[in-house]
Motif scaffolding. Structure first.
Motif, PDB file in Angstrom:
ATOM      1  N   GLN A  34       1.214  -1.497  -0.109  1.00  0.00           N
ATOM      2  CA  GLN A  34       0.314  -0.062   0.212  1.00  0.00           C
ATOM      3  C   GLN A  34       0.650   1.346   0.009  1.00  0.00           C
ATOM      4  OE1 GLN A  34      -2.535   0.722   3.068  1.00  0.00           O
ATOM      5  NE2 GLN A  34      -4.129   1.870   2.324  1.00  0.00           N
ATOM      6  N   ALA A  35       1.961   0.838   0.906  1.00  0.00           N
ATOM      7  CA  ALA A  35       3.308   2.273   0.645  1.00  0.00           C
ATOM      8  C   ALA A  35       3.295   2.200  -0.694  1.00  0.00           C
ATOM      9  CB  ALA A  35       3.771   2.623   2.175  1.00  0.00           C
ATOM     10  N   ASN A  36       3.803   1.369  -1.393  1.00  0.00           N
ATOM     11  CA  ASN A  36       4.614   2.144  -2.408  1.00  0.00           C
ATOM     12  C   ASN A  36       3.149   2.070  -3.593  1.00  0.00           C
ATOM     13  OD1 ASN A  36       6.245   0.795  -4.252  1.00  0.00           O
ATOM     14  ND2 ASN A  36       6.081  -1.038  -5.075  1.00  0.00           N
ATOM     15  N   LEU A  37       2.544   1.733  -3.826  1.00  0.00           N
ATOM     16  CA  LEU A  37       1.166   2.339  -4.482  1.00  0.00           C
ATOM     17  C   LEU A  37       1.069   3.930  -3.739  1.00  0.00           C
ATOM     18  CD1 LEU A  37      -1.499  -0.424  -4.199  1.00  0.00           C
ATOM     19  CD2 LEU A  37       0.108   0.571  -6.260  1.00  0.00           C
ATOM     20  N   LYS A  38       0.935   4.291  -2.472  1.00  0.00           N
ATOM     21  CA  LYS A  38       1.488   6.007  -2.577  1.00  0.00           C
ATOM     22  C   LYS A  38       2.257   6.114  -3.086  1.00  0.00           C
ATOM     23  CE  LYS A  38      -1.994   5.446   0.991  1.00  0.00           C
ATOM     24  NZ  LYS A  38      -2.110   5.498   2.865  1.00  0.00           N
ATOM     25  N   LEU A  39       3.207   6.080  -2.875  1.00  0.00           N
ATOM     26  CA  LEU A  39       5.159   6.385  -3.376  1.00  0.00           C
ATOM     27  C   LEU A  39       4.582   6.632  -5.177  1.00  0.00           C
ATOM     28  CD1 LEU A  39       7.706   7.289  -2.888  1.00  0.00           C
ATOM     29  CD2 LEU A  39       8.065   5.023  -3.256  1.00  0.00           C
ATOM     30  N   VAL A  40       4.415   5.322  -5.530  1.00  0.00           N
ATOM     31  CA  VAL A  40       3.806   6.203  -7.441  1.00  0.00           C
ATOM     32  C   VAL A  40       3.266   6.497  -7.833  1.00  0.00           C
ATOM     33  CG1 VAL A  40       3.383   4.338  -9.385  1.00  0.00           C
ATOM     34  CG2 VAL A  40       4.741   3.143  -7.682  1.00  0.00           C
ATOM     35  N   SER A  41       2.151   6.323  -7.129  1.00  0.00           N
ATOM     36  CA  SER A  41       0.671   7.798  -7.223  1.00  0.00           C
ATOM     37  C   SER A  41       1.871   9.115  -6.729  1.00  0.00           C
ATOM     38  CB  SER A  41      -0.535   7.749  -6.585  1.00  0.00           C
ATOM     39  OG  SER A  41      -1.339   8.452  -6.906  1.00  0.00           O
ATOM     40  N   MET A  42       2.164   9.059  -6.028  1.00  0.00           N
ATOM     41  CA  MET A  42       2.647  10.349  -5.967  1.00  0.00           C
ATOM     42  C   MET A  42       3.997  11.430  -6.903  1.00  0.00           C
ATOM     43  SD  MET A  42       4.948  11.022  -2.635  1.00  0.00           S
ATOM     44  CE  MET A  42       6.631  10.841  -3.116  1.00  0.00           C
ATOM     45  N   ARG A  80      10.878   8.540 -14.148  1.00  0.00           N
ATOM     46  CA  ARG A  80      10.770   7.236 -14.385  1.00  0.00           C
ATOM     47  C   ARG A  80      10.272   6.676 -13.830  1.00  0.00           C
ATOM     48  NH1 ARG A  80      16.399   6.113 -16.814  1.00  0.00           N
ATOM     49  NH2 ARG A  80      17.462   8.023 -16.000  1.00  0.00           N
ATOM     50  N   VAL A  81      10.085   6.688 -11.858  1.00  0.00           N
ATOM     51  CA  VAL A  81       9.283   5.752 -11.476  1.00  0.00           C
ATOM     52  C   VAL A  81       8.061   5.512 -11.699  1.00  0.00           C
ATOM     53  CG1 VAL A  81       8.159   5.738  -9.016  1.00  0.00           C
ATOM     54  CG2 VAL A  81      10.794   6.202  -9.528  1.00  0.00           C
ATOM     55  N   ALA A  82       6.966   7.283 -12.343  1.00  0.00           N
ATOM     56  CA  ALA A  82       5.817   6.820 -13.170  1.00  0.00           C
ATOM     57  C   ALA A  82       6.041   5.744 -14.502  1.00  0.00           C
ATOM     58  CB  ALA A  82       5.783   8.530 -13.797  1.00  0.00           C
ATOM     59  N   PHE A  83       6.889   6.435 -15.059  1.00  0.00           N
ATOM     60  CA  PHE A  83       6.395   5.507 -16.344  1.00  0.00           C
ATOM     61  C   PHE A  83       6.354   4.206 -15.872  1.00  0.00           C
ATOM     62  CE2 PHE A  83       9.539   3.573 -20.356  1.00  0.00           C
ATOM     63  CZ  PHE A  83       7.981   3.250 -20.785  1.00  0.00           C
ATOM     64  N   GLU A  84       7.670   3.396 -15.234  1.00  0.00           N
ATOM     65  CA  GLU A  84       8.154   1.940 -15.050  1.00  0.00           C
ATOM     66  C   GLU A  84       7.027   1.457 -14.689  1.00  0.00           C
ATOM     67  OE1 GLU A  84      12.399   2.255 -14.150  1.00  0.00           O
ATOM     68  OE2 GLU A  84      13.177   2.290 -16.285  1.00  0.00           O
ATOM     69  N   SER A  85       6.357   1.994 -13.552  1.00  0.00           N
ATOM     70  CA  SER A  85       5.346   1.482 -13.049  1.00  0.00           C
ATOM     71  C   SER A  85       4.319   1.153 -14.066  1.00  0.00           C
ATOM     72  CB  SER A  85       4.886   2.025 -11.877  1.00  0.00           C
ATOM     73  OG  SER A  85       4.359   3.573 -12.128  1.00  0.00           O
ATOM     74  N   THR A  86       4.306   2.435 -14.844  1.00  0.00           N
ATOM     75  CA  THR A  86       2.920   2.292 -15.441  1.00  0.00           C
ATOM     76  C   THR A  86       2.517   1.677 -17.232  1.00  0.00           C
ATOM     77  OG1 THR A  86       2.812   4.991 -15.799  1.00  0.00           O
ATOM     78  CG2 THR A  86       1.804   4.383 -14.183  1.00  0.00           C
ATOM     79  N   GLY A  87       3.971   2.500 -17.764  1.00  0.00           N
ATOM     80  CA  GLY A  87       3.740   2.535 -18.875  1.00  0.00           C
ATOM     81  C   GLY A  87       3.326   3.003 -20.036  1.00  0.00           C
ATOM     82  N   ASN A  88       2.690   4.226 -19.209  1.00  0.00           N
ATOM     83  CA  ASN A  88       2.115   5.484 -19.628  1.00  0.00           C
ATOM     84  C   ASN A  88       2.960   6.588 -20.993  1.00  0.00           C
ATOM     85  OD1 ASN A  88       1.119   7.857 -20.035  1.00  0.00           O
ATOM     86  ND2 ASN A  88      -0.595   7.178 -18.640  1.00  0.00           N
ATOM     87  N   PRO A  89       2.670   6.183 -22.347  1.00  0.00           N
ATOM     88  CA  PRO A  89       3.645   7.472 -22.967  1.00  0.00           C
ATOM     89  C   PRO A  89       4.122   8.572 -22.338  1.00  0.00           C
ATOM     90  CG  PRO A  89       1.565   6.550 -23.793  1.00  0.00           C
ATOM     91  CD  PRO A  89       1.513   5.666 -23.009  1.00  0.00           C
ATOM     92  N   ARG A  90       2.645   9.165 -22.191  1.00  0.00           N
ATOM     93  CA  ARG A  90       2.874  10.759 -20.909  1.00  0.00           C
ATOM     94  C   ARG A  90       3.797  10.475 -20.456  1.00  0.00           C
ATOM     95  NH1 ARG A  90      -1.354  11.848 -18.431  1.00  0.00           N
ATOM     96  NH2 ARG A  90      -0.386  11.470 -16.358  1.00  0.00           N
ATOM     97  N   PHE A  91       3.993   9.645 -19.333  1.00  0.00           N
ATOM     98  CA  PHE A  91       5.511   9.814 -18.501  1.00  0.00           C
ATOM     99  C   PHE A  91       6.979   9.371 -18.992  1.00  0.00           C
ATOM    100  CE2 PHE A  91       1.965   8.384 -15.243  1.00  0.00           C
ATOM    101  CZ  PHE A  91       1.968   9.690 -15.145  1.00  0.00           C
TER     102      PHE A  91
END
Length: 308
Positions: A34-42, A80-91
């Motif tokens: 849960q903490a990791n998910l919060k961090l990635v969202s941040m 880098r964290v945002a992209f590698e955790s989601t694969g979203n091309p915006r990131f």
């Protein structure tokens, strides 16, 4: 030069401070997840806040856009964290911007390429720009064309430049004007300025001072200092319009107040000639006087658009 294929490292690369924070957790696996998910969202929010482009119609509008020169160094880790955790091309695109700002061009191209493969228009503009720097002007032109047809305003402007200058394609002034017009209609001041210069110079189309003045005026209203200077010169010389030294001085003053050294010089020259009165209170012209002038500062005004 042929286009090269690029890869991006898919391994999760979390910022050092972030990794330490995660490793320090001594709670249950569920709480750690849960903490990791919060961090990635941040980190996703931080990437959007730190690296969203003013030329990206698909950016997160919850945050103000950031010019590439103002991107903070921490944007690389966040994106880098945002992209590698989601694969979203915006990131991926925003990671490319952050890496480019950090002078890591190869990694920036890899990140841009990931977004390009996902069809992200803004990434095609930046990737095309870098391909042009590598000498592949045909690839540069093609990426601009694809992005422009997807509605990206900067791509429309760059495509206009490419058609005007024969960059990766045959020169075509009618197509150049079409794409400059499209970009100008979406608010791009430099595109409007470039249309003005095309009609002002008369090299590529018959000279038309009235049309040039109309486009310069639009660009100047949007804050384009080059357009202010050229309008001032036309008012001063009576070129295509009735000579009006006071109007010329007003344009020079406005350009100077926007940071243009030539405009500041011309306005002070107009004061010395008595065209406009010198202020009784020196603070009234402080924004202009503060620009003036060191040896070597003087240059003639530009009559071409900004670099792409």
């Amino acid at each position: 030069m042929k286009s090269r294929a690029f890869k991006v490292n898919k391994g999760l690369a979390i910022a050092a401070g972030t990794a330490v924070a995660l490793c320090a957790l001594t709670v249950s696996p569920g709480a750690e997840e849960q903490a990791n998910l919060k961090l990635v969202s941040m980190m996703q929010g931080e990437c959007d806040r730190l690296a969203g482009s003013p030329y990206d119609q698909q950016r997160n509008n919850e945050f103000a856009p950031v010019d590439i020169g103002e991107i903070d160094g921490t944007a690389v880790d966040a994106c880098r964290v945002a992209f590698e955790s989601t694969g979203n091309p915006r990131f991926a695109y925003q990671l490319g911007r952050a890496l480019n700002k950090a002078q890591q061009a190869d990694q920036a191209m890899s990140a841009y390429n990931v977004a390009v493969q996902a069809g992200y228009p803004a990434a095609k503009v930046n990737f095309g720009m870098l391909m042009g720097r590598l000498g592949d002007e045909q690839a540069e032109f093609q990426f601009y064309k694809e992005a422009a047809h997807s509605g990206n305003v900067l791509a429309a402007y760059n495509l206009g430049v490419a058609y005007r200058d024969g960059l990766g394609t045959k020169p075509d002034i009618h197509s150049a004007l079409q794409w400059f017009d499209k970009a100008a209609a979406e608010g791009d001041d430099t595109a409007a300025f470039n249309i003005g210069t095309i009609y002002d110079e008369g090299h590529l189309v018959p000279e038309d001072d009235q049309t040039a003045i109309a486009w310069y005026d639009l660009a100047a209203q949007r804050g384009n200092t080059d357009a202010m200077i050229n309008l001032g010169l036309m008012y001063e010389a009576g070129e295509g319009i009735e000579a009006n030294a006071v109007k010329a001085a007003e344009m020079y003053r406005e350009a100077g107040e926007h940071g243009d050294v030539f405009g500041a010089y011309k306005f002070l020259q107009m004061q010395e000639l008595g065209v406009v009165p010198a202020p009784n209170d020196p603070s009234e012209s402080e924004s202009v006087n503060s620009l003036v002038l060191k040896p070597g500062d003087m240059e003639t005004p530009r009559t071409v658009g900004k670099e792409i």
